[in-house]
Motif scaffolding. Structure first.
Motif, PDB file in Angstrom:
ATOM      1  N   LYS A   1       0.824  -1.207   0.000  1.00 39.46           N
ATOM      2  CA  LYS A   1       0.000   0.000   0.000  1.00 39.46           C
ATOM      3  C   LYS A   1       0.861   1.262   0.000  1.00 39.46           C
ATOM      4  O   LYS A   1       0.550   2.250  -0.689  1.00 39.46           O
ATOM      5  CB  LYS A   1      -0.931   0.011   1.208  1.00 39.46           C
ATOM      6  N   ALA A   2       1.971   1.234   0.748  1.00 38.73           N
ATOM      7  CA  ALA A   2       2.854   2.401   0.811  1.00 38.73           C
ATOM      8  C   ALA A   2       3.417   2.732  -0.568  1.00 38.73           C
ATOM      9  O   ALA A   2       3.474   3.904  -0.966  1.00 38.73           O
ATOM     10  CB  ALA A   2       3.982   2.154   1.798  1.00 38.73           C
ATOM     11  N   PHE A   3       3.800   1.702  -1.333  1.00 37.96           N
ATOM     12  CA  PHE A   3       4.364   1.952  -2.661  1.00 37.96           C
ATOM     13  C   PHE A   3       3.273   2.340  -3.661  1.00 37.96           C
ATOM     14  O   PHE A   3       3.510   3.178  -4.539  1.00 37.96           O
ATOM     15  CB  PHE A   3       5.141   0.726  -3.145  1.00 37.96           C
ATOM     16  N   GLN A   4       2.106   1.764  -3.546  1.00 39.75           N
ATOM     17  CA  GLN A   4       1.004   2.166  -4.431  1.00 39.75           C
ATOM     18  C   GLN A   4       0.644   3.636  -4.197  1.00 39.75           C
ATOM     19  O   GLN A   4       0.450   4.397  -5.162  1.00 39.75           O
ATOM     20  CB  GLN A   4      -0.210   1.274  -4.169  1.00 39.75           C
ATOM     21  N   ASP A   5       0.569   4.027  -2.950  1.00 32.07           N
ATOM     22  CA  ASP A   5       0.242   5.426  -2.638  1.00 32.07           C
ATOM     23  C   ASP A   5       1.327   6.372  -3.145  1.00 32.07           C
ATOM     24  O   ASP A   5       1.025   7.466  -3.640  1.00 32.07           O
ATOM     25  CB  ASP A   5       0.079   5.598  -1.126  1.00 32.07           C
ATOM     26  N   GLN A   6       2.593   5.942  -3.040  1.00 33.50           N
ATOM     27  CA  GLN A   6       3.682   6.800  -3.487  1.00 33.50           C
ATOM     28  C   GLN A   6       3.669   6.968  -5.003  1.00 33.50           C
ATOM     29  O   GLN A   6       3.934   8.066  -5.519  1.00 33.50           O
ATOM     30  CB  GLN A   6       5.031   6.227  -3.041  1.00 33.50           C
ATOM     31  N   ILE A   7       3.334   5.906  -5.722  1.00 32.04           N
ATOM     32  CA  ILE A   7       3.241   6.000  -7.182  1.00 32.04           C
ATOM     33  C   ILE A   7       2.166   7.011  -7.578  1.00 32.04           C
ATOM     34  O   ILE A   7       2.368   7.839  -8.487  1.00 32.04           O
ATOM     35  CB  ILE A   7       2.938   4.610  -7.789  1.00 32.04           C
ATOM     36  N   LEU A   8       1.034   6.986  -6.900  1.00 32.16           N
ATOM     37  CA  LEU A   8      -0.041   7.947  -7.192  1.00 32.16           C
ATOM     38  C   LEU A   8       0.398   9.365  -6.861  1.00 32.16           C
ATOM     39  O   LEU A   8       0.094  10.317  -7.602  1.00 32.16           O
ATOM     40  CB  LEU A   8      -1.297   7.577  -6.407  1.00 32.16           C
ATOM     41  N   ARG A   9       1.128   9.538  -5.754  1.00 29.49           N
ATOM     42  CA  ARG A   9       1.605  10.882  -5.400  1.00 29.49           C
ATOM     43  C   ARG A   9       2.584  11.409  -6.440  1.00 29.49           C
ATOM     44  O   ARG A   9       2.550  12.598  -6.803  1.00 29.49           O
ATOM     45  CB  ARG A   9       2.247  10.857  -4.015  1.00 29.49           C
ATOM     46  N   VAL A  10       3.464  10.538  -6.927  1.00 31.57           N
ATOM     47  CA  VAL A  10       4.415  10.960  -7.958  1.00 31.57           C
ATOM     48  C   VAL A  10       3.672  11.340  -9.230  1.00 31.57           C
ATOM     49  O   VAL A  10       3.972  12.353  -9.879  1.00 31.57           O
ATOM     50  CB  VAL A  10       5.451   9.843  -8.240  1.00 31.57           C
ATOM     51  N   ALA A  11       2.693  10.536  -9.616  1.00 35.76           N
ATOM     52  CA  ALA A  11       1.922  10.810 -10.837  1.00 35.76           C
ATOM     53  C   ALA A  11       1.180  12.139 -10.740  1.00 35.76           C
ATOM     54  O   ALA A  11       1.028  12.854 -11.740  1.00 35.76           O
ATOM     55  CB  ALA A  11       0.940   9.675 -11.104  1.00 35.76           C
ATOM     56  N   LYS A  12       0.736  12.497  -9.541  1.00 37.84           N
ATOM     57  CA  LYS A  12       0.012  13.751  -9.332  1.00 37.84           C
ATOM     58  C   LYS A  12       0.946  14.930  -9.091  1.00 37.84           C
ATOM     59  O   LYS A  12       0.483  16.071  -8.968  1.00 37.84           O
ATOM     60  CB  LYS A  12      -0.933  13.616  -8.137  1.00 37.84           C
ATOM     61  N   GLY A  13       2.240  14.674  -9.003  1.00 41.37           N
ATOM     62  CA  GLY A  13       3.193  15.746  -8.737  1.00 41.37           C
ATOM     63  C   GLY A  13       3.207  16.187  -7.283  1.00 41.37           C
ATOM     64  O   GLY A  13       3.656  17.289  -6.963  1.00 41.37           O
ATOM     65  N   GLU A  14       2.744  15.321  -6.377  1.00 39.96           N
ATOM     66  CA  GLU A  14       2.660  15.677  -4.964  1.00 39.96           C
ATOM     67  C   GLU A  14       3.819  15.127  -4.139  1.00 39.96           C
ATOM     68  O   GLU A  14       3.932  15.436  -2.954  1.00 39.96           O
ATOM     69  CB  GLU A  14       1.343  15.143  -4.384  1.00 39.96           C
ATOM     70  N   ALA A  15       4.676  14.303  -4.733  1.00 36.53           N
ATOM     71  CA  ALA A  15       5.787  13.693  -3.999  1.00 36.53           C
ATOM     72  C   ALA A  15       7.016  14.596  -4.036  1.00 36.53           C
ATOM     73  O   ALA A  15       7.195  15.392  -4.965  1.00 36.53           O
ATOM     74  CB  ALA A  15       6.124  12.331  -4.595  1.00 36.53           C
ATOM     75  N   GLY A  16       7.830  14.466  -3.027  1.00 36.95           N
ATOM     76  CA  GLY A  16       9.072  15.221  -2.970  1.00 36.95           C
ATOM     77  C   GLY A  16      10.261  14.294  -2.859  1.00 36.95           C
ATOM     78  O   GLY A  16      10.137  13.137  -2.442  1.00 36.95           O
TER      79      GLY A  16
END
Length: 440
Positions: free
Chosen positions: A270-285
């Motif tokens: 779940k942690a990696f799935q959520d991170q992939i979505l954040r990266v796709a949305k431009g929300e990850a740092g």
């Protein structure tokens, strides 16, 4: 499993996965893909970025990342990492704070060698630096150590700790975390017999398996369930041709990591799935919460086969420390010979790795130590990592440990050990509010 080809096969799979991630990121990032309304390319690029970073970190030693510390006058003081004593299988390193006078508290932090680098205790070090001179055991990755350097087992580990304590002197306050707790106790007992004046001033033992049978956990159950022959055949491999330790028998870091992840597979997925979505949305740092945690968690190191196997056999199966039957080169290490080292035990109420009671068992072994020099603390609601790297550590445990060190220092100055010069009369450093980084 012992041949090099098996080890190299795992490394080949890792490198291939890293390459696939980089390729997917590059393909999904082409400007022309922006003309396609379907978000699949953004997700492909995001998956590639997360995958490439994850597999790349598995073979990289993390940086300490402790560059400054706030001084008593509010100024930021530069911190550098220096090697105080270099050894084949691990160094004694010092975090030197430039522009600051020597502190009254001198701490040797014994970091675990259980699959991760010493940087796992980064936040613990950062929280202590404003109040103490801090030294850390920096264990080397076994894959990089040539076979010609010989073996390294629990006896060698214990002797390393004893040598580090001798090098630092009797005004040292040892803090051992998790795996090395029983061996730090043994090293102190060894010095009590062969070099009493070099014993540390105090010993803080945090969440370690002194007596694994005091209260069962999944770790202790595993130790009882498998035979030594099964372990040797299923997890021990020879380092492949890529590294300096080619041919050395090890418990590979990549194999350990697969075990770590499988224990909480749903959480990690779940942690990696959520991170992939954040990266796709431009929300990850680049240094967001996910990356800070997994950059450390995924960075694993090989352990020498003899260290891993002797730990399982002598600490968990035979319970050499718990029975006060530990030996080094055939010579008995008698824990009851510790008579003037203040000992403090820290456990977490919800610790599922070293359950409450496992570390506390050390006090029953210290029959030669006066009761007033033994203390213990059980932190309510704290898990394993929380007792040395979380809010429980920062807010509750750390102040208790510093007070314990100061009390031990006062006792030591009042009754100096025979053969030791009396410790200098410097006053304890003033406490500074802990504003260390969020624990990984």
């Amino acid at each position: 499993m012992r041949n090099m080809m098996t080890y190299d096969l795992m490394e080949t799979a890792r490198v291939t996965s890293q390459w696939m991630g980089a390729t997917a990121q590059a393909m999904g990032s082409y400007p022309a893909m922006g003309l396609v309304a379907n978000p699949a390319y953004q997700l492909m690029s995001a998956w590639g970025e997360v995958a490439q970073r994850s597999f790349e970190r598995m073979v990289a030693k993390p940086d300490w990342g402790i560059d400054t510390v706030t001084g008593s006058d509010g100024r930021d003081l530069v911190v550098t990492v220096e090697c105080a004593l270099k050894k084949d299988f691990g160094d004694l390193i010092r975090f030197k704070v430039h522009g600051r006078d020597p502190m009254a508290r001198k701490v040797l932090m014994v970091a675990p060698m259980s699959g991760h680098y010493a940087t796992l205790v980064r936040s613990t070090v950062a929280s202590l630096l404003p109040d103490a001179d801090v030294y850390v055991t920096d264990w080397h990755n076994a894959r990089d150590i040539p076979v010609s350097k010989g073996k390294f087992d629990v006896e060698d580990y214990t002797l390393y700790l004893a040598e580090f304590m001798q090098h630092m002197g009797s005004d040292t306050n040892v803090i051992a975390i998790c795996q090395p707790v029983p061996l730090a106790l043994a090293a102190t007992a060894w010095l009590a017999d062969v070099d009493p004046k070099s014993q540390p001033r105090s010993l803080t033992l945090i969440g370690g398996p002194v007596d694994p049978d005091a209260r069962a956990t999944e770790v202790t159950d595993f130790g009882h369930r498998v035979t030594m022959g099964q372990l040797e055949k299923t997890v021990i491999q020879s380092v492949g041709f890529k590294y300096g330790g080619a041919g050395r028998l090890v418990y590979p870091g990549l194999l350990q990591l697969s075990s770590f992840i499988s224990m909480n597979l749903d959480t990690h997925t779940k942690a990696f799935q959520d991170q992939i979505l954040r990266v796709a949305k431009g929300e990850a740092g680049d240094n967001d919460r996910h990356n800070k945690f997994y950059d450390e968690y995924l960075a694993v190191m090989d352990m020498t086969a003899e260290f891993y196997l002797s730990t399982v056999e002598r600490i968990f199966k035979q319970r050499d420390i718990a029975r006060n039957a530990f030996t080094i080169d055939g010579k008995a290490v008698d824990i009851s010979k510790i008579t003037d080292v203040a000992v403090h035990i820290v456990e977490g109420e919800n610790d599922d790795i070293s359950a409450p009671g496992q570390c506390l068992a050390a006090l029953d072994l210290l029959t030669g130590l006066p009761d007033e020099m033994k203390t213990a603390h059980l932190e309510p609601g704290a898990g394993h990592y929380g007792i040395f790297a979380g809010s429980s550590w920062r807010n509750n445990i750390r102040p208790l440990v510093l007070d314990f060190i100061d009390e031990a220092s006062g006792r030591s100055e009042a009754t100096p050990r025979p053969g030791n010069p009396k410790a200098n009369g410097s006053k304890p450093a003033p406490k500074i509010d802990d504003t260390g980084p969020t624990p990984v």
